[in-house]
Design an enzyme around this catalytic site. Structure first.
Site, short mmCIF file in Angstrom:
data_model
loop_
_atom_site.label_atom_id
_atom_site.label_comp_id
_atom_site.label_asym_id
_atom_site.label_seq_id
_atom_site.Cartn_x
_atom_site.Cartn_y
_atom_site.Cartn_z
N THR A 113 0.82 -1.22 0.00
CA THR A 113 0.00 0.00 0.00
C THR A 113 0.85 1.27 0.00
OG1 THR A 113 -1.54 1.28 1.34
CG2 THR A 113 -0.09 -0.20 2.52
N TYR A 137 -2.32 0.48 9.89
CA TYR A 137 -2.52 -0.24 8.62
C TYR A 137 -1.23 -0.22 7.80
CZ TYR A 137 -3.81 -1.07 3.81
OH TYR A 137 -3.82 -1.54 2.52
N1 UFG Z 1 -12.30 11.38 2.60
C1 UFG Z 1 -13.24 12.34 2.93
N2 UFG Z 1 -14.50 11.92 3.25
C2 UFG Z 1 -14.87 10.60 3.26
C3 UFG Z 1 -13.90 9.63 2.91
C4 UFG Z 1 -12.62 10.06 2.59
O1 UFG Z 1 -12.96 13.55 2.94
O2 UFG Z 1 -16.04 10.30 3.57
C5 UFG Z 1 -10.93 11.81 2.22
C6 UFG Z 1 -9.83 11.31 3.12
O3 UFG Z 1 -9.64 12.18 4.21
C7 UFG Z 1 -8.65 11.28 2.15
C8 UFG Z 1 -9.29 10.90 0.82
O4 UFG Z 1 -10.66 11.24 0.94
O5 UFG Z 1 -8.08 12.54 2.01
C9 UFG Z 1 -9.19 9.42 0.49
O6 UFG Z 1 -9.67 8.67 1.60
P1 UFG Z 1 -10.10 7.14 1.49
O7 UFG Z 1 -10.73 6.75 2.79
O8 UFG Z 1 -10.88 6.95 0.25
O9 UFG Z 1 -8.73 6.37 1.28
P2 UFG Z 1 -7.36 6.47 2.11
O10 UFG Z 1 -6.45 7.39 1.35
O11 UFG Z 1 -7.58 6.77 3.54
O12 UFG Z 1 -6.86 5.00 2.05
C10 UFG Z 1 -6.90 4.25 0.87
C11 UFG Z 1 -6.99 2.77 1.22
C12 UFG Z 1 -5.75 2.32 1.88
C13 UFG Z 1 -4.56 2.70 1.05
C14 UFG Z 1 -4.55 4.15 0.73
C15 UFG Z 1 -3.40 4.45 -0.19
O13 UFG Z 1 -8.10 2.54 2.10
O14 UFG Z 1 -5.83 0.92 2.02
O15 UFG Z 1 -5.77 4.49 0.10
O16 UFG Z 1 -3.36 5.78 -0.58
F1 UFG Z 1 -3.44 2.43 1.72
#
Ligand code: UFG
Length: 319
Positions: A113, A137
């Site tokens: 990841t 994670y």
């Molecule tokens: N976000 C929001 N509102 C939401 C959901 C997400 O503003 O309801 C924002 C988060 O703060 C972040 C972006 O959107 O800035 C992406 O968030 P995600 O939850 O979609 O994904 P993450 O970046 O937290 O994590 C994902 C995967 C991980 C992986 C990562 C790699 O869940 O397994 O991408 O970049 F490691």
């Protein structure tokens, strides 16, 4: 394939079967769906931490490679329940590698990841950028990478670790897609656009990014699945153990993603909230190694296709 009934795993399973591989899937069905196996692939139901189950599964055939997807993947959950993440992700990988050694499986493709990288400003991340995970994670996966590196040095096992950036989208024919884990931004936004949830909360607008919201490199699940077949081909041709970033090299902010979902599906409510624990400001991949060394050729490298396919799949799910 471990986790072959899950969101990413099921796309890879499908592509492998269509390429002529014979696939056995091990999945505990905690978040996977047997119906995601589109070509009648064999399913062994169980937990990869169960060594006896792994023994039986490995003994039931002659396996040339293992692709390992089974893991817990939600960043904020890992902050709240770290032991669960180290148990499932790190102990699970350890048990699986022990089984590979015992049953002499020497090619291993690992789902890593972008969360192994930490907070960093500047251009896209290369595989040599410093690792400094911001959450359990990311640390659980980084430990796995280290274990893999040690095993590859000590034994005949060769591996490819693929560091996924933000995976989204669905099968272009909308047969399979992301069913569970409704915390990811594109999934959440599609649900809101289709009236399945009241609003989307933006987690923080004070990041040091152009519009203050988090920036991510969204990669279409079909293209990511293709990288796994490329990785397998590389290992089959005796390629040495390597780690590759999987993204397109272009970041989109939370606001840009929401704008595109609104453009395609209509308006929905957006609320500004505080930052979410464990998040970093930006994660964008330099994926030139994946393109050069594995010959990876993405087909859907744009946000519009990713959201179109995610929306089409979301429409097939019950409310
Ligand atoms: N976000 C929001 N509102 C939401 C959901 C997400 O503003 O309801 C924002 C988060 O703060 C972040 C972006 O959107 O800035 C992406 O968030 P995600 O939850 O979609 O994904 P993450 O970046 O937290 O994590 C994902 C995967 C991980 C992986 C990562 C790699 O869940 O397994 O991408 O970049 F490691």
């Amino acid at each position: 394939m471990t986790g072959g009934c899950g969101y990413i795993g099921s796309h890879v399973t499908r592509q492998l079967s269509e390429a002529g591989y014979r696939v056995t899937v091990i999945d505990d069905l905690s978040r996977g769906f047997p119906g995601s196996l589109l070509h009648g692939e064999r399913l062994v139901e169980g937990d990869i931490r169960d060594s006896a189950l792994l023994d039986r599964a490995f003994a039931s055939g002659k396996f040339s490679a293992v692709l390992h997807f089974a893991a817990s993947i939600v960043v904020p959950d890992s902050v709240a329940r770290p032991l669960e993440y180290y148990d499932n992700n790190t102990l699970g990988t350890l048990r699986l590698l022990q089984a590979c050694q015992k049953h002499q499986v020497r090619q291993f493709v690992f789902s890593s990841t972008a969360a192994v990288y930490g907070e960093r400003e500047g251009g896209p991340l290369t595989e040599d950028s410093p690792v400094a995970p911001s959450n359990p994670y990311g640390r659980s996966k980084l430990i796995d990478e280290w274990i893999l590196g040690d095993v590859a040095l000590a034994t005949a096992l060769r591996y490819v670790a693929l560091r996924y950036f933000n995976v989204a989208g669905a099968d272009p024919r909308a047969r399979i897609g992301q069913r569970s884990v409704a915390t990811h931004l594109i999934k959440v936004a599609c649900e809101a656009a289709l009236g399945k949830r009241p609003e989307v909360v933006i987690f923080g607008t004070d990041y040091r990014t152009p519009d203050g919201t988090g920036v991510r490199d969204y990669i279409h699940v079909e293209d990511l699945a293709g990288a796994h077949l490329d990785a397998l081909g590389y290992l089959e041709k005796a390629g040495e153990s390597r780690t590759f970033n999987c993204g397109y090299g272009r970041g989109y902010s939370v606001k840009e993603v929401l704008e595109e979902v609104r453009r395609q599906a209509g308006d929905f409510r957006i609320r500004i909230g505080p930052r979410r624990a464990g998040d970093v400001s930006q994660l964008v991949a330099d994926s030139s190694a994946l393109r050069k060394t594995l010959g990876w050729k993405p087909k859907y490298a744009n946000l519009s296709d990713i959201i179109q396919h995610a929306l089409a799949f979301e429409k097939t799910l019950p409310r």
